[in-house]
Design an enzyme around this catalytic site. Structure first.
Site, PDB file in Angstrom:
ATOM      1  N   SER A 234       0.851  -1.196   0.000  1.00 44.68           N
ATOM      2  CA  SER A 234       0.000   0.000   0.000  1.00 44.68           C
ATOM      3  C   SER A 234       0.884   1.243   0.000  1.00 44.68           C
ATOM      4  CB  SER A 234      -0.941  -0.018   1.205  1.00 44.68           C
ATOM      5  OG  SER A 234      -0.224   0.170   2.400  1.00 44.68           O
ATOM      6  N   MET A 235       0.443   2.271  -0.740  1.00 44.66           N
ATOM      7  CA  MET A 235       1.266   3.473  -0.893  1.00 44.66           C
ATOM      8  C   MET A 235       0.448   4.736  -0.649  1.00 44.66           C
ATOM      9  SD  MET A 235       3.563   2.172  -4.123  1.00 44.66           S
ATOM     10  CE  MET A 235       2.185   2.112  -5.251  1.00 44.66           C
ATOM     11  N   GLY A 236      -0.437   4.673   0.340  1.00 47.37           N
ATOM     12  CA  GLY A 236      -1.234   5.841   0.708  1.00 47.37           C
ATOM     13  C   GLY A 236      -1.947   6.445  -0.496  1.00 47.37           C
ATOM     14  N   GLY A 239      -1.812   4.947  -4.143  1.00 48.08           N
ATOM     15  CA  GLY A 239      -2.463   3.693  -4.540  1.00 48.08           C
ATOM     16  C   GLY A 239      -1.774   2.460  -3.987  1.00 48.08           C
ATOM     17  N   GLY A 265      -4.865   1.172   5.993  1.00 45.54           N
ATOM     18  CA  GLY A 265      -4.198  -0.099   5.708  1.00 45.54           C
ATOM     19  C   GLY A 265      -4.972  -1.280   6.294  1.00 45.54           C
ATOM     20  N   ASP A 266      -5.551  -1.075   7.481  1.00 43.13           N
ATOM     21  CA  ASP A 266      -6.328  -2.153   8.114  1.00 43.13           C
ATOM     22  C   ASP A 266      -7.564  -2.476   7.263  1.00 43.13           C
ATOM     23  OD1 ASP A 266      -4.491  -1.891  10.140  1.00 43.13           O
ATOM     24  OD2 ASP A 266      -5.758  -0.531  11.305  1.00 43.13           O
TER      25      ASP A 266
HETATM   26  N1  LIG Z   1      -5.234   9.944   0.398  1.00 41.38           N
HETATM   27  C1  LIG Z   1      -5.782   8.789  -0.017  1.00 41.38           C
HETATM   28  N2  LIG Z   1      -6.669   8.769  -1.040  1.00 41.38           N
HETATM   29  C2  LIG Z   1      -7.236   7.613  -1.479  1.00 41.38           C
HETATM   30  N3  LIG Z   1      -6.942   6.398  -0.953  1.00 41.38           N
HETATM   31  C3  LIG Z   1      -6.048   6.361   0.064  1.00 41.38           C
HETATM   32  C4  LIG Z   1      -5.431   7.546   0.597  1.00 41.38           C
HETATM   33  N4  LIG Z   1      -4.604   7.180   1.612  1.00 41.38           N
HETATM   34  C5  LIG Z   1      -4.717   5.831   1.702  1.00 41.38           C
HETATM   35  N5  LIG Z   1      -5.579   5.341   0.782  1.00 41.38           N
HETATM   36  C6  LIG Z   1      -5.946   3.938   0.523  1.00 41.38           C
HETATM   37  O1  LIG Z   1      -5.621   3.155   1.652  1.00 41.38           O
HETATM   38  C7  LIG Z   1      -4.598   2.198   1.336  1.00 41.38           C
HETATM   39  C8  LIG Z   1      -3.702   1.972   2.533  1.00 41.38           C
HETATM   40  O2  LIG Z   1      -3.135   3.217   2.901  1.00 41.38           O
HETATM   41  P1  LIG Z   1      -1.659   3.336   3.536  1.00 41.38           P
HETATM   42  O3  LIG Z   1      -0.647   2.914   2.541  1.00 41.38           O
HETATM   43  O4  LIG Z   1      -1.562   4.721   4.076  1.00 41.38           O
HETATM   44  O5  LIG Z   1      -1.753   2.249   4.683  1.00 41.38           O
HETATM   45  P2  LIG Z   1      -0.959   2.136   6.059  1.00 41.38           P
HETATM   46  O6  LIG Z   1       0.220   3.058   6.051  1.00 41.38           O
HETATM   47  O7  LIG Z   1      -0.710   0.704   6.311  1.00 41.38           O
HETATM   48  O8  LIG Z   1      -2.073   2.665   7.082  1.00 41.38           O
HETATM   49  P3  LIG Z   1      -2.432   2.181   8.599  1.00 41.38           P
HETATM   50  O9  LIG Z   1      -1.274   1.370   9.094  1.00 41.38           O
HETATM   51  O10 LIG Z   1      -2.647   3.466   9.338  1.00 41.38           O
HETATM   52  O11 LIG Z   1      -3.680   1.389   8.515  1.00 41.38           O
HETATM   53  C9  LIG Z   1      -3.901   2.797   0.096  1.00 41.38           C
HETATM   54  O12 LIG Z   1      -3.243   1.795  -0.664  1.00 41.38           O
HETATM   55  C10 LIG Z   1      -5.102   3.407  -0.636  1.00 41.38           C
HETATM   56  O13 LIG Z   1      -5.836   2.417  -1.315  1.00 41.38           O
HETATM   57 MG   LIG Z   2      -0.212  -0.135   8.206  1.00 39.38          MG
END
Ligand SMILES: Nc1ncnc2c1ncn2[C@@H]1O[C@H](COP(=O)(O)OP(=O)(O)OP(=O)(O)O)[C@@H](O)[C@H]1O
Ligand SMILES: [Mg+2]
Length: 323
Positions: A234-236, A239, A265-266
């Site tokens: 996952s890349m925030g 995508g 991410g969860d």
């Molecule tokens: N600004 C955004 N707009 C649209 N989708 C998002 C955005 N931020 C996160 N997402 C969605 O959420 C997914 C997971 O986000 P992220 O990569 O930030 O997870 P994470 O860092 O593991 O988060 P956490 O550990 O807090 O649950 C992304 O791959 C995307 O699909």
């Molecule tokens: Mg996470």
């Protein structure tokens, strides 16, 4: 059956304050308490999708009782191991400019006997057809009593649970994540969901321009060579990339009005395991993961999005094969 495991859950107390002042009395407003923990978040999104899961974790003291109640109020099914020490409460205070101050407790120490109860419970769920989601930090331990849980705890759990036939999904970082991948091919977690930072940290790589899409796919393939079946990277707001033995896929993040990305991410993890359990084809699992995680960003805190919103976002999701 899907089992989510939160070894260090918390009550999340959120509040607001006009101006946050150090060394002064700050009067809180809009105080609310929610059941916190990554596994609980995963169970919440599964429930929002119409699925079922069992949320396993530790709970102790008055805060532990409140945790049980709050989980039940979300209509989630929990199976918690009682501990003598009190479940932690994490305080998150937002000021009028939206700046967040977080005061997180380390979490209660668990004893050897309590840990054994947890292991027994997890083993009772470890059978073919079940997916066990391990996520979040490890609990502290009553070291004075000669008991310590090492950073290899997820490694050991993955080994034992897989040996009994269960599939393991791991969402962890740092040393616990690293060690979990240092086992035999049929002992490492089946599924992992690192974010970009966690993946690069694992490989000890700096996040610079040399880390392009091809490089990220190559790193995910190294994980596959260790025995992992699927890497959901996952890349925030950029995508996600999904890599398994059949290839690599990517999806842009869906355009949404972001309220809070905490727990996004969860939601991705929960949607993936729900999709696996429903027997959806792989690209449909990835699409659901994109829609559910984007939906999660439109709600306050870690509240799950509605099924209607996820369905609407699903129609906008495009999964592109890139390898
Ligand atoms: N600004 C955004 N707009 C649209 N989708 C998002 C955005 N931020 C996160 N997402 C969605 O959420 C997914 C997971 O986000 P992220 O990569 O930030 O997870 P994470 O860092 O593991 O988060 P956490 O550990 O807090 O649950 C992304 O791959 C995307 O699909
Ligand atoms: Mg996470």
């Amino acid at each position: 059956m899907i089992i989510t495991v939160t070894l260090n859950p918390a009550l999340d107390k959120t509040a607001s304050v006009d101006v946050m002042r150090a060394n002064e009395l700050n009067r809180l407003q809009n105080v609310r308490v929610d059941a916190g923990g990554k596994g609980v978040n995963v169970s919440s999104i599964i429930h929002a999708l119409g699925g079922k899961s069992v949320a396993v974790g530790f709970a102790g003291g008055g805060a532990g009782d409140e945790l049980r109640l709050l989980i039940a109020n979300k209509s989630l099914h929990a199976d918690l191991v009682r501990i003598a020490a009190t479940t932690r409460t994490n305080l998150k205070v937002m000021d009028e400019h939206g700046l967040l101050t977080e005061l997180n407790e380390p979490g209660p120490a668990v004893t050897k006997a309590e840990w054994q109860n947890m292991e027994e419970k997890l083993l009772s769920y470890a059978q073919a057809g079940n997916i066990i989601v391990l996520s979040g930090s490890l609990p502290s331990t009553a070291e004075h009593a000669g008991f310590a849980l090492g950073k290899d705890t997820y490694q050991k759990l993955s080994k034992r649970l897989r040996k009994c036939g269960a599939a393991v999904f791991l969402d962890a970082d740092g040393e616990a994540f690293k060690l979990a991948l240092e086992s035999g091919k049929d002992e490492v977690p089946n599924f992992i969901k690192p974010n970009r930072f966690e993946l690069l940290q694992y490989f000890g790589l700096p996040d610079d321009e040399s880390v392009n899409e091809a490089k990220l796919i190559e790193l995910c393939q190294i994980m596959l060579a260790k025995g992992v079946e699927l890497v959901a990277l996952s890349m925030g707001g950029d995508g996600a990339i999904f890599v398994n033995k059949n290839g690599a896929w990517k999806s842009a993040a869906l355009p949404i009005n972001v309220q809070s990305t905490v727990g996004a991410g969860d939601s991705m993890t929960g949607a993936l395991v729900y999709g696996f359990e429903q027997g959806l084809k792989e690209t449909d699992c990835f699409a659901l993961a994109m829609a559910a995680s984007a939906g999660a960003c439109t709600t306050k805190g870690t509240n799950p999005p509605s099924k209607a919103l996820i369905d609407e976002l699903l129609t906008k999701t495009m999964i592109e094969k890139i390898g």
